[in-house]
Design an enzyme around this catalytic site. Structure first.
Site, PDB file in Angstrom:
ATOM      1  N   LYS A   6     -39.756  15.194  90.558  1.00  0.00           N
ATOM      2  CA  LYS A   6     -41.214  14.982  90.596  1.00  0.00           C
ATOM      3  C   LYS A   6     -41.648  14.867  92.054  1.00  0.00           C
ATOM      4  O   LYS A   6     -41.072  14.116  92.831  1.00  0.00           O
ATOM      5  CB  LYS A   6     -41.584  13.695  89.859  1.00  0.00           C
ATOM      6  CG  LYS A   6     -41.654  13.885  88.338  1.00  0.00           C
ATOM      7  CD  LYS A   6     -41.900  12.581  87.634  1.00  0.00           C
ATOM      8  CE  LYS A   6     -43.372  12.247  87.550  1.00  0.00           C
ATOM      9  NZ  LYS A   6     -43.579  11.036  86.710  1.00  0.00           N
TER      10      LYS A   6
HETATM   11  O1  G3P Z   1     -45.331   8.689  85.093  1.00  0.00           O
HETATM   12  C1  G3P Z   1     -46.631   9.104  85.315  1.00  0.00           C
HETATM   13  C2  G3P Z   1     -47.636   8.452  84.397  1.00  0.00           C
HETATM   14  O2  G3P Z   1     -47.300   8.673  83.068  1.00  0.00           O
HETATM   15  C3  G3P Z   1     -47.940   7.013  84.692  1.00  0.00           C
HETATM   16  O3  G3P Z   1     -48.813   6.468  83.772  1.00  0.00           O
HETATM   17  O4  G3P Z   1     -49.740   4.423  82.798  1.00  0.00           O
HETATM   18  O5  G3P Z   1     -49.020   4.396  85.198  1.00  0.00           O
HETATM   19  O6  G3P Z   1     -51.067   5.627  84.507  1.00  0.00           O
HETATM   20  P1  G3P Z   1     -49.718   5.166  84.104  1.00  0.00           P
END
Ligand code: G3P
Length: 216
Positions: free
Chosen positions: A83
């Protein structure tokens, strides 16, 4: 649409894998930090449990550092995908890594223009963040629809991973919008299983069956 699990917690990944619900696993620096374990050890363990892609994020701010981190992480196992955060240095790193046959997922994508650039640089995946857009009063699912539309005109395109998922409804909206993958936190996977009518239906079947067997 495929489901990935969005966590670095090995116990939750094992639990979800038993349900057949894990086509891949995504992590990020926040999720890794939450586990309090060595990054490489967590990725190695997850990549043994999960047959599909396992995503590990770089933390360098220059493309040379990103590429060097990516090469080390990709060497952990063949299903590890890197990533890379969306920025100029990230795009340079994606381009170099594509030339070295190392798969990348451009993350922190918040606009169709960013997704287009990631595709042109050679990313294998792009991760638009639904929840974080909803959090600021923007419509996250609209971004997914726009990226699907932009990519529909491309011969070779990255797979779209709906990320920052907050609810089962987000998953279904992403599927309806034509998204390839949703990466879902464990809590939302467990929520997807339940429905009050299913729970009361099971309880009634059990009660009726017990009454029936008691009469025999
Ligand atoms: O890993 C990327 C993403 O899914 C993170 O989500 O909940 O931290 O906005 P969030």
């Amino acid at each position: 649409m495929k489901l990935f699990i969005d966590t670095a917690n090995v116990a939750d990944i094992r639990e979800a894998a038993e349900l057949g619900a894990v086509g891949g696993a995504t992590t990020n620096p926040t999720l890794i930090a939450r586990e309090g374990r060595r990054f490489e050890d967590v990725i190695a363990e997850i990549s043994e449990i999960v047959e599909g892609p396992v995503f590990a994020e770089v933390v360098s701010s220059d493309h040379e550092g990103m590429v060097s981190e990516a090469e080390k992480l990709a060497a952990i196992r063949e299903n590890v995908v890197i990533k890379i955060p969306m920025c100029s240095e990230g795009l340079k790193a994606v381009k170099i890594l594509a030339g070295r046959n190392i798969k990348t997922n451009m993350t922190l994508v918040f606009s169709p223009a960013q997704a287009l650039l990631a595709a042109l640089a050679g990313a294998s995946y792009v991760s638009p963040f639904l929840g974080r857009l909803d959090d600021i009063g923007s419509e996250g699912i609209g971004l997914i629809r726009d990226i699907v539309a932009v990519f529909s005109h491309m011969e070779k395109r990255p797979e779209i991973i709906a990320a920052s998922i907050r609810s089962p409804m987000h998953v279904i909206d992403a599927a309806k919008a034509g998204c390839d993958i949703a990466t879902v936190p464990p809590k939302v996977i467990w929520q997807m299983i339940s429905h009050p009518l299913t729970d009361s239906g099971i309880a009634k079947f059990m009660k009726d069956w017990d009454a029936h067997t008691a009469r025999q």
